[in-house]
Design an enzyme around this catalytic site. Sequence first.
Site: not given
Length: 431
Positions: A68, A70, A216, A242, A245, A251
């Site tokens: 974790y 954060e 984008d 992203t 691709k 991903r």
Amino acid sequence: MASSAPLSSTLSTNHTVKRALGVADPELAAIVAAEEHRQQYTIELIASENIVSTAVLEAQGSVLTNKYAEGYPGKRYYGGCEEVDKAEELAIRRAQQLFKTDYAVNVQPHSGSQANMAVYMAAGLAKGDKVLGMSLDHGGHLTHGYKLNFSGLDYTIASYGVTKDAQVIDYDEVARIAAEFQPKLIIAGASNYSRTLDFPRFAAIAKQVGALLFVDMAHIAGLVAAGLHPSPFGHADFVTTTTHKTLRGPRGGMIFSRSPEHAKKVNSRVFPGIQGGPLMHVIAAKAVSFGEALRPEFTEYMGRVKASSAAMADEFKRLGWQVVSGGTDNHLFSLNVMSNGVTGKQAEDKLHEVGITVNKNLIPFDTQPAQAGSGIRIGTPAVCSRGFGVPEAVEIARLIDQTLKKRDDAAALADAKARARAMCERFPIYR
Ligand code: DSN
């Protein structure tokens, strides 16, 4: 007095932790094996998919999964983040190196949609504010203003599209809509547009109306990194992508901001705005893929992707098919299959039968319902990752042509299937 209770045995827990998937969960392992087999023996033409390296898979399957973290490097809400801090800093550094930019980078978005959502918020838009993006049915993305997406639900959207005849973006028309609509944010970028995007022109239009420019580049990021598509850096206020691709990573998403003020807002909108703990194993895998993309082999690969896409589109035209916009400058194009009497959905299903995977798509000014579509979208990133090049791309066009034109001829379909399988066998993946 010290407790005399015996220490817990480590045997049972360690035994569970260390069991391989095939032993621990044969049912799921069988699904994974079947998917690997499907990928091995299928010609993958979905333009947004790719085949990552074993190094990317390994980083993503690493113990960073357990952490974790954060917050951001050096400013976490959990202890023990010293190693994951290094992984995130490495990903950021490599992303800047890859795109030759000093824009600030946030590598935490779990997806492209979340990256885009954070940009809407960081751009200072209030609900109902005006945004101009490319319409979905002309090649834009859901997050660029589709009515059922957060973008269309929360903001007032105007859309631009492509011209009816040449099926390319008419920048004069974009400028006209922008002048009339007065958006606060203009989005450039698409999920299904095969022509070069003119970022300086978009920037000029944005400047004219006092809007921020958001690019984008999810689909074309690999081409930009390889210098095979003009870069949006230096033109856009925000750039998102992203990572899975053409970039060929895990991903996920990523955001670049030109100004430090916007970067600060992006960071707080991503966390704690719309996400909690970052996926450190995915961020590690992003770093690995950016490292791979910095290598000369990646430039060669992207060149092959682009050349194969162009060669395939040319072969389709030679065989009498209509290619949307008449060709391609990038990794993808749309084929108007309705021009040969078959809907996109029928084409997708028929090609699936012979071991070729595509997705049905609306084409500009489509007259078919969305579930059918008049087109299929074809992209070369995944097949080129397994080693295909121009000769194989031409052969695939012939296989698709045969499958769709002779769709009721069992012998022709069996022949196409055998030839598709033989190509896959010649270029194995993960073996
Ligand atoms: N769904 C993606 C694509 O297929 O292009 C866009 O995010």
